[in-house]
Write a protein that holds these residues in place. Sequence first.
Motif, short mmCIF file in Angstrom:
data_model
loop_
_atom_site.label_atom_id
_atom_site.label_comp_id
_atom_site.label_asym_id
_atom_site.label_seq_id
_atom_site.Cartn_x
_atom_site.Cartn_y
_atom_site.Cartn_z
N LEU A 13 0.91 -1.35 0.22
CA LEU A 13 0.07 0.10 0.11
C LEU A 13 0.87 1.27 -0.04
O LEU A 13 0.56 2.12 -0.75
N VAL A 14 1.82 1.44 0.79
CA VAL A 14 2.91 2.34 0.68
C VAL A 14 3.50 2.53 -0.44
O VAL A 14 3.38 3.76 -0.86
N LYS A 15 4.00 1.53 -0.91
CA LYS A 15 4.63 1.55 -2.33
C LYS A 15 3.66 2.22 -3.24
O LYS A 15 4.06 2.80 -4.34
N SER A 16 2.67 1.71 -3.41
CA SER A 16 1.53 2.09 -4.48
C SER A 16 1.14 3.50 -4.17
O SER A 16 0.82 4.06 -5.26
N ARG A 17 1.22 4.12 -3.33
CA ARG A 17 0.89 5.35 -3.00
C ARG A 17 2.00 6.50 -3.06
O ARG A 17 1.88 7.51 -2.63
#
Length: 144
Positions: A13-17
Amino acid sequence: IGEGEDFSKLEKLVKSRNAKDKVLFLGNKKNVFKYLKLADFFVFSSYAEGFPNVLLEANALGLPIITADFKTGAREVIDDALDFKTKINYPYKGKTGYLLGKDSFKEDFRKVYPLLKNKYVPEKLKGFDTKSVTNSWIRLLKKI
């Protein structure tokens, strides 16, 4: 701090955002106090827990707490006068922080976060805000 069953989901999630520069995963740590003392507030998003010692640790450091409301300790830490039988509206502001609904955690968090972000001054730091310190220096320099 820590590694739960959703750890890999959170990393993705952190990577995708594109938020890698804003979120740091430290893994499990034996001594969390040195990290907690640097925090402005403590977020606990667990929906089921034994007694949540980590909430007591955050509270001992004077951190405002944002936690999901669950049956084994969150209410007692947030507001010792609140029992689990009492019906409340979420988000609920207690003595030491906020209780968020398990089914409305994200929405409740969006309501509470702006109230704490960049606005909370811990009791131990009152009087050390920029304006107070600047005024103290001005008073001191006028005496010289």
